[in-house]
Scaffold this motif. Structure first.
Motif, PDB file in Angstrom:
ATOM      1  N   GLU A 168     -35.434  79.973  11.916  1.00  0.00           N
ATOM      2  CA  GLU A 168     -34.370  80.938  12.533  1.00  0.00           C
ATOM      3  C   GLU A 168     -34.825  81.351  13.988  1.00  0.00           C
ATOM      4  N   LEU A 169     -35.981  81.648  13.979  1.00  0.00           N
ATOM      5  CA  LEU A 169     -36.445  81.730  15.363  1.00  0.00           C
ATOM      6  C   LEU A 169     -36.459  80.412  16.408  1.00  0.00           C
ATOM      7  N   VAL A 170     -36.547  79.375  16.008  1.00  0.00           N
ATOM      8  CA  VAL A 170     -36.507  78.369  16.744  1.00  0.00           C
ATOM      9  C   VAL A 170     -34.903  78.199  17.034  1.00  0.00           C
ATOM     10  N   GLY A 171     -34.049  78.409  15.910  1.00  0.00           N
ATOM     11  CA  GLY A 171     -32.684  78.384  16.145  1.00  0.00           C
ATOM     12  C   GLY A 171     -32.107  79.632  17.622  1.00  0.00           C
ATOM     13  N   ALA A 172     -33.186  80.740  17.633  1.00  0.00           N
ATOM     14  CA  ALA A 172     -32.928  81.738  18.734  1.00  0.00           C
ATOM     15  C   ALA A 172     -33.544  81.417  19.993  1.00  0.00           C
ATOM     16  N   GLY A 173     -34.367  80.223  19.956  1.00  0.00           N
ATOM     17  CA  GLY A 173     -34.678  79.884  21.339  1.00  0.00           C
ATOM     18  C   GLY A 173     -36.381  79.918  21.334  1.00  0.00           C
ATOM     19  N   GLY A 174     -36.992  80.430  20.157  1.00  0.00           N
ATOM     20  CA  GLY A 174     -38.526  80.103  20.103  1.00  0.00           C
ATOM     21  C   GLY A 174     -38.943  78.719  19.750  1.00  0.00           C
ATOM     22  N   ARG A 175     -40.305  78.442  19.681  1.00  0.00           N
ATOM     23  CA  ARG A 175     -40.675  77.129  19.526  1.00  0.00           C
ATOM     24  C   ARG A 175     -41.860  77.138  18.657  1.00  0.00           C
ATOM     25  N   VAL A 176     -42.239  76.266  17.824  1.00  0.00           N
ATOM     26  CA  VAL A 176     -43.416  76.251  16.981  1.00  0.00           C
ATOM     27  C   VAL A 176     -44.345  75.604  17.900  1.00  0.00           C
ATOM     28  N   LEU A 177     -45.602  76.451  18.015  1.00  0.00           N
ATOM     29  CA  LEU A 177     -46.809  75.905  18.583  1.00  0.00           C
ATOM     30  C   LEU A 177     -47.784  75.207  17.736  1.00  0.00           C
ATOM     31  N   ALA A 178     -47.968  75.673  16.483  1.00  0.00           N
ATOM     32  CA  ALA A 178     -48.943  75.270  15.700  1.00  0.00           C
ATOM     33  C   ALA A 178     -48.408  75.859  13.860  1.00  0.00           C
ATOM     34  N   THR A 179     -48.715  74.878  13.151  1.00  0.00           N
ATOM     35  CA  THR A 179     -48.283  75.317  11.666  1.00  0.00           C
ATOM     36  C   THR A 179     -49.826  75.337  10.850  1.00  0.00           C
ATOM     37  N   PHE A 180     -49.953  76.261  10.237  1.00  0.00           N
ATOM     38  CA  PHE A 180     -50.899  76.369   9.225  1.00  0.00           C
ATOM     39  C   PHE A 180     -50.583  76.394   7.893  1.00  0.00           C
TER      40      PHE A 180
END
Length: 135
Positions: free
Chosen positions: A104-116
Motif C-alpha cells: 500500500e505504501l509503495v503505491g503511495a510513493g514509498g519504496r522497499v529498501l530491504a525485506t526480512f
C-alpha cells in the motif's frame, strides 16, 4: 507534570509528504491551537520571520494514543541514514498483513529498501526517510 513525545521529520515539502504519512499511520491533520482558525494565523502570531522558514504539516493520531508527527520544510537535503526511524506496526503477526501494508505504501510513493521475510520490511518514504513496517 505529564510530558508528551512529538516526532519531527525534516523534509523538502511537508504538504506533499503529509498524505503519505497520514496513510502510513492512519493519522489526520491536527487543527491549529486555539484560538487560531488556521496554521497561518498561528504562525503569524509569532511575528514576521526575517526570511521564509518554509511550511509544515502537523499530524495526529485520531485516538490520541500515538505521538504527534510534525513535518517541517528545511532547505538542506537529506544526506545520510536516519538516526531515529519510525516503525509502522500493523497490529498483526501475519506476514501477509505486513507485506500488504508495505505494498500500500509503495503505491503511495514509498519504496522497499530491504525485506526480512516473516519479520519486517525496511522502507523509505517519498523523500527517502527510512522506516520499517512490522507486526
Amino acid at each position: 507534570m505529564t510530558l508528551r513525545l512529538d516526532l519531527t521529520l525534516d523534509c523538502a515539502d511537508a504538504e506533499r509528504l503529509a498524505p503519505f504519512w497520514k496513510l502510513a499511520l492512519g493519522y489526520e491533520d491536527e487543527p491549529p491551537p486555539a484560538p487560531f482558525a488556521t496554521r497561518a494565523e498561528w504562525a503569524a502570531s509569532f511575528g514576521e520571520p526575517e526570511e521564509d522558514e518554509g511550511g509544515g504539516a502537523w499530524l495526529r493520531d485520531p485516538s490520541g494514543a500515538g505521538p504527534r508527527l510534525v513535518l517541517l520544510d528545511v532547505p538542506e537535503p537529506k544526506t545520510a541514514k536516519n538516526r531515529l526511524h519510525i516503525d509502522v506496526r500493523v497490529g498483526s503477526t501475519a506476514w501477509a498483513d505486513i507485506t500488504a501494508k508495505a505494498d500500500e505504501l509503495v503505491g503511495a510513493g514509498g519504496r522497499v529498501l530491504a525485506t526480512f521475510d516473516g519479520h519486517h520490511v525496511v522502507m523509505a518514504d517519498p523523500e527517502g526517510n527510512e522506516f520499517c513496517v512490522a507486526s
